[in-house]
Design a protein around this motif. Structure first.
Motif, PDB file in Angstrom:
ATOM      1  N   ASP A   8      41.489  39.513  40.503  1.00  0.00           N
ATOM      2  CA  ASP A   8      40.774  39.301  41.760  1.00  0.00           C
ATOM      3  C   ASP A   8      39.457  38.564  41.595  1.00  0.00           C
ATOM      4  OD1 ASP A   8      42.669  40.365  43.385  1.00  0.00           O
ATOM      5  OD2 ASP A   8      41.645  42.272  43.754  1.00  0.00           O
ATOM      6  N   TYR A   9      38.921  38.505  40.375  1.00  0.00           N
ATOM      7  CA  TYR A   9      37.561  37.986  40.253  1.00  0.00           C
ATOM      8  C   TYR A   9      37.469  36.466  40.297  1.00  0.00           C
ATOM      9  CZ  TYR A   9      38.732  38.083  35.142  1.00  0.00           C
ATOM     10  OH  TYR A   9      39.314  37.943  33.904  1.00  0.00           O
ATOM     11  N   TYR A  10      38.581  35.741  40.313  1.00  0.00           N
ATOM     12  CA  TYR A  10      38.499  34.286  40.295  1.00  0.00           C
ATOM     13  C   TYR A  10      37.995  33.725  41.620  1.00  0.00           C
ATOM     14  CZ  TYR A  10      40.789  34.090  35.785  1.00  0.00           C
ATOM     15  OH  TYR A  10      41.074  34.234  34.457  1.00  0.00           O
ATOM     16  N   THR A  11      37.101  32.741  41.511  1.00  0.00           N
ATOM     17  CA  THR A  11      36.594  31.985  42.658  1.00  0.00           C
ATOM     18  C   THR A  11      36.570  30.516  42.251  1.00  0.00           C
ATOM     19  OG1 THR A  11      34.311  32.246  41.869  1.00  0.00           O
ATOM     20  CG2 THR A  11      35.099  33.860  43.462  1.00  0.00           C
ATOM     21  N   GLY A  12      36.976  29.646  43.142  1.00  0.00           N
ATOM     22  CA  GLY A  12      36.953  28.224  42.796  1.00  0.00           C
ATOM     23  C   GLY A  12      38.063  27.859  41.830  1.00  0.00           C
ATOM     24  N   THR A  13      37.717  27.158  40.776  1.00  0.00           N
ATOM     25  CA  THR A  13      38.696  26.596  39.850  1.00  0.00           C
ATOM     26  C   THR A  13      39.577  27.668  39.210  1.00  0.00           C
ATOM     27  OG1 THR A  13      37.070  24.881  39.299  1.00  0.00           O
ATOM     28  CG2 THR A  13      38.971  25.110  37.831  1.00  0.00           C
ATOM     29  N   ALA A  14      40.870  27.404  39.166  1.00  0.00           N
ATOM     30  CA  ALA A  14      41.834  28.227  38.428  1.00  0.00           C
ATOM     31  C   ALA A  14      42.756  27.276  37.679  1.00  0.00           C
ATOM     32  CB  ALA A  14      42.638  29.117  39.363  1.00  0.00           C
ATOM     33  N   PHE A  15      43.197  27.681  36.484  1.00  0.00           N
ATOM     34  CA  PHE A  15      44.065  26.793  35.714  1.00  0.00           C
ATOM     35  C   PHE A  15      44.979  27.596  34.794  1.00  0.00           C
ATOM     36  CE2 PHE A  15      39.947  27.203  33.616  1.00  0.00           C
ATOM     37  CZ  PHE A  15      40.279  27.581  32.328  1.00  0.00           C
ATOM     38  N   GLU A  16      46.108  26.983  34.450  1.00  0.00           N
ATOM     39  CA  GLU A  16      47.067  27.563  33.515  1.00  0.00           C
ATOM     40  C   GLU A  16      47.641  26.454  32.642  1.00  0.00           C
ATOM     41  OE1 GLU A  16      49.025  31.616  35.413  1.00  0.00           O
ATOM     42  OE2 GLU A  16      50.160  29.752  35.471  1.00  0.00           O
ATOM     43  N   VAL A  17      48.040  26.841  31.422  1.00  0.00           N
ATOM     44  CA  VAL A  17      48.734  25.920  30.526  1.00  0.00           C
ATOM     45  C   VAL A  17      50.149  26.441  30.337  1.00  0.00           C
ATOM     46  CG1 VAL A  17      48.784  24.871  28.245  1.00  0.00           C
ATOM     47  CG2 VAL A  17      46.593  25.301  29.366  1.00  0.00           C
ATOM     48  N   LEU A  18      51.125  25.582  30.595  1.00  0.00           N
ATOM     49  CA  LEU A  18      52.534  25.957  30.507  1.00  0.00           C
ATOM     50  C   LEU A  18      53.197  25.195  29.372  1.00  0.00           C
ATOM     51  CD1 LEU A  18      53.382  25.696  34.324  1.00  0.00           C
ATOM     52  CD2 LEU A  18      52.459  27.653  33.105  1.00  0.00           C
ATOM     53  N   VAL A  19      54.177  25.851  28.750  1.00  0.00           N
ATOM     54  CA  VAL A  19      54.959  25.195  27.708  1.00  0.00           C
ATOM     55  C   VAL A  19      56.414  25.585  27.911  1.00  0.00           C
ATOM     56  CG1 VAL A  19      54.537  27.071  26.041  1.00  0.00           C
ATOM     57  CG2 VAL A  19      55.215  24.812  25.229  1.00  0.00           C
ATOM     58  N   PRO A  20      57.341  24.621  27.926  1.00  0.00           N
ATOM     59  CA  PRO A  20      58.749  24.954  28.124  1.00  0.00           C
ATOM     60  C   PRO A  20      59.343  25.606  26.888  1.00  0.00           C
ATOM     61  CG  PRO A  20      58.496  22.616  27.675  1.00  0.00           C
ATOM     62  CD  PRO A  20      57.108  23.168  27.795  1.00  0.00           C
ATOM     63  N   GLY A  21      60.391  26.393  27.118  1.00  0.00           N
ATOM     64  CA  GLY A  21      61.186  26.886  25.995  1.00  0.00           C
ATOM     65  C   GLY A  21      60.811  28.230  25.430  1.00  0.00           C
ATOM     66  N   ILE A  22      59.913  28.981  26.098  1.00  0.00           N
ATOM     67  CA  ILE A  22      59.549  30.292  25.547  1.00  0.00           C
ATOM     68  C   ILE A  22      59.891  31.421  26.508  1.00  0.00           C
ATOM     69  CG2 ILE A  22      57.715  29.362  24.096  1.00  0.00           C
ATOM     70  CD1 ILE A  22      55.696  30.452  26.127  1.00  0.00           C
ATOM     71  N   GLY A  23      60.869  31.199  27.377  1.00  0.00           N
ATOM     72  CA  GLY A  23      61.283  32.260  28.278  1.00  0.00           C
ATOM     73  C   GLY A  23      60.865  31.968  29.705  1.00  0.00           C
ATOM     74  N   ALA A  24      61.169  32.939  30.579  1.00  0.00           N
ATOM     75  CA  ALA A  24      60.952  32.752  32.004  1.00  0.00           C
ATOM     76  C   ALA A  24      59.479  32.545  32.335  1.00  0.00           C
ATOM     77  CB  ALA A  24      61.495  33.959  32.773  1.00  0.00           C
ATOM     78  N   GLN A  25      58.604  33.262  31.635  1.00  0.00           N
ATOM     79  CA  GLN A  25      57.172  33.118  31.880  1.00  0.00           C
ATOM     80  C   GLN A  25      56.597  32.185  30.823  1.00  0.00           C
ATOM     81  OE1 GLN A  25      55.131  36.791  32.548  1.00  0.00           O
ATOM     82  NE2 GLN A  25      56.858  37.722  33.587  1.00  0.00           N
ATOM     83  N   SER A  26      56.379  30.945  31.226  1.00  0.00           N
ATOM     84  CA  SER A  26      56.036  29.913  30.256  1.00  0.00           C
ATOM     85  C   SER A  26      54.539  29.693  30.104  1.00  0.00           C
ATOM     86  CB  SER A  26      56.699  28.589  30.654  1.00  0.00           C
ATOM     87  OG  SER A  26      56.294  28.201  31.958  1.00  0.00           O
ATOM     88  N   ALA A  27      53.708  30.478  30.792  1.00  0.00           N
ATOM     89  CA  ALA A  27      52.261  30.323  30.665  1.00  0.00           C
ATOM     90  C   ALA A  27      51.795  30.913  29.340  1.00  0.00           C
ATOM     91  CB  ALA A  27      51.547  31.006  31.829  1.00  0.00           C
TER      92      ALA A  27
END
Length: 419
Positions: free
Chosen positions: A258-277
């Motif tokens: 809940d504490y995020y305000t403004g910018t949010a980001f994630e890095v994803l990589v294929p091939g490591i399962g359903a949750q790729s973040a």
């Protein structure tokens, strides 16, 4: 006895890969000007309830909480930022020259469903910047994150960014989400039904399939940004482009805290399962204040080290493993055996990785052990050589053997080992 579900033993052979990641982290944070902070493994539960958010999955379903002998509720840390913020306030770091740039590496704990690359005890590398609201700080932590992945050898990563807005512009988003989901109540999971009135933003982070389907038509944060948030997000994108960092704007991206305000980001990589973040973060300009400190903007990220290692394995990236001993000290004869401890001490004191036999083998057996351990050189202590003040040194790769004065052994080996 067996270990609990959702935890892992990290054995010799694997620990060296972890140590390599940690070396990269420490060197990279050094050149970026971040300093290490180490916070307790457990904190008072209220810290995470206030900081992470009572409506998050972490607080509602995943925390390991317990009461101590005085009845106080304590929690094993489920994430790193809240504890760093508490330490920032309690130790007066807001009085330091700003911004304050910190990093941490350590275990976190969540009662999650174990799956590939996801454990109940897991490890994170995180970085935090306190004391500046400038977009350049957002871009810097993203650059640090992407540089970490590049240095360890990961390829084909996708950086997604978004802005979830400040507290002011978020009010309109919350109202729109509440109205939208009230008309879709039949398709929501039980947790999200409660969130419609309490905190509809948390529905955007739900992983249930039915809720994910409804999100496709739901209002998105970008449509409700105020002028200041819109300008800030544009400046972050401009700064990333200037740094040569590729990214994709994902208007539906929110983080599970809940504490995020403004910018949010994630890095994803294929091939490591359903949750790729494998990592992500964002800005949290109200978190220090929420936890009892003075108004202090902040931005940071966290990297899952287990998932990073899994992604490296999937891409076939070989990290440095266990190092073989550089030197093995063997001996022949009782008097020669008495010289071995002193020789070992001198070599190790000089920084030369050195091993010996511990099982009373003969010289032939000791040489076999040296070969199994892949030692580059074997120092053979023989009684005749000792009478001349020498030892024999054998290069295991070629079999070449020479006598070296014992007093010159350290310098002779260091020269050939490139030290």
């Amino acid at each position: 006895m067996k270990k609990p579900r959702g935890v892992a033993d990290i054995l010799p052979g694997e620990t060296e890969r972890w140590q390599y990641l940690e070396r990269v982290i420490r060197e990279l944070t050094r050149v970026y000007g971040y300093r290490e902070i180490r916070t307790p493994i457990f904190e008072f539960t209220e810290l995470f309830q206030r900081g992470v958010g009572e409506d998050t999955d972490i607080v509602m379903k995943e925390m390991y909480s317990f009461r101590d002998r005085r009845g106080r509720s304590l929690t094993l840390r489920p994430e790193g930022t809240a504890g760093v913020v508490r330490a920032f306030i309690e130790n007066g770091l807001h009085k330091w020259p700003q911004p304050v740039k910190l990093y941490y590496v350590g275990p976190m704990f969540r009662y999650d469903r174990p799956q590939t690359g996801r454990y109940r005890q897991f490890h994170q590398f995180g970085a935090e910047v306190f004391g500046t609201a400038e977009p350049v700080a957002d871009a810097e932590v993203i650059c640090l994150l992407m540089d970490f992945y590049a240095r360890v050898g990961l390829r084909g990563l996708q950086l997604e960014i978004n802005s979830v807005g400040c507290m002011s512009c978020r009010q309109a988003l919350v109202a729109a989400l509440r109205e939208y989901f009230r008309g879709k109540a039949g398709g929501l999971c039980s947790h999200c039904l409660e969130r419609v009135e309490r905190n509809p933003l948390r529905i955007l982070d739900c992983k249930e399939e039915g809720c994910r389907e409804l999100l496709k038509e739901a209002p998105v944060p970008l449509d409700f940004l105020c002028g200041g948030c819109r300008s800030h997000f544009a400046a972050v994108q401009k700064e990333l482009a200037a740094c040569g960092v590729s990214f994709l704007v994902n208007g539906r991206l929110v983080r599970g805290l809940d504490y995020y305000t403004g910018t949010a980001f994630e890095v994803l990589v294929p091939g490591i399962g359903a949750q790729s973040a494998i990592g992500g973060g964002g800005r949290y300009d109200k978190l220090v204040e929420t936890c009892g400190g003075p108004p202090t903007p902040g931005v940071g990220f966290a990297v899952g080290l287990e998932r990073t290692l899994l992604a490296l394995a999937e891409q076939g990236v070989e990290l440095p493993g266990a190092a073989a001993p550089e030197v093995f000290v063997a001996f022949a004869g009782e008097r020669a055996a008495g010289r071995v401890p002193a020789i070992l001490r001198r070599l190790r004191a000089a920084g030369i990785a050195t091993e010996r036999d511990y099982s009373g083998r003969g010289l032939k057996g000791q040489l076999k052990q040296a070969n199994k351990r892949a030692a580059r050189w074997v120092v053979i202590v023989g009684e005749e050589e000792l009478d001349r003040g020498n030892v024999s040194v054998r290069a295991m790769e070629t079999g070449e053997q020479v006598e070296v004065p014992e007093v010159a052994l350290v310098s002779w080996l260091k020269e050939r080992l490139g030290q």
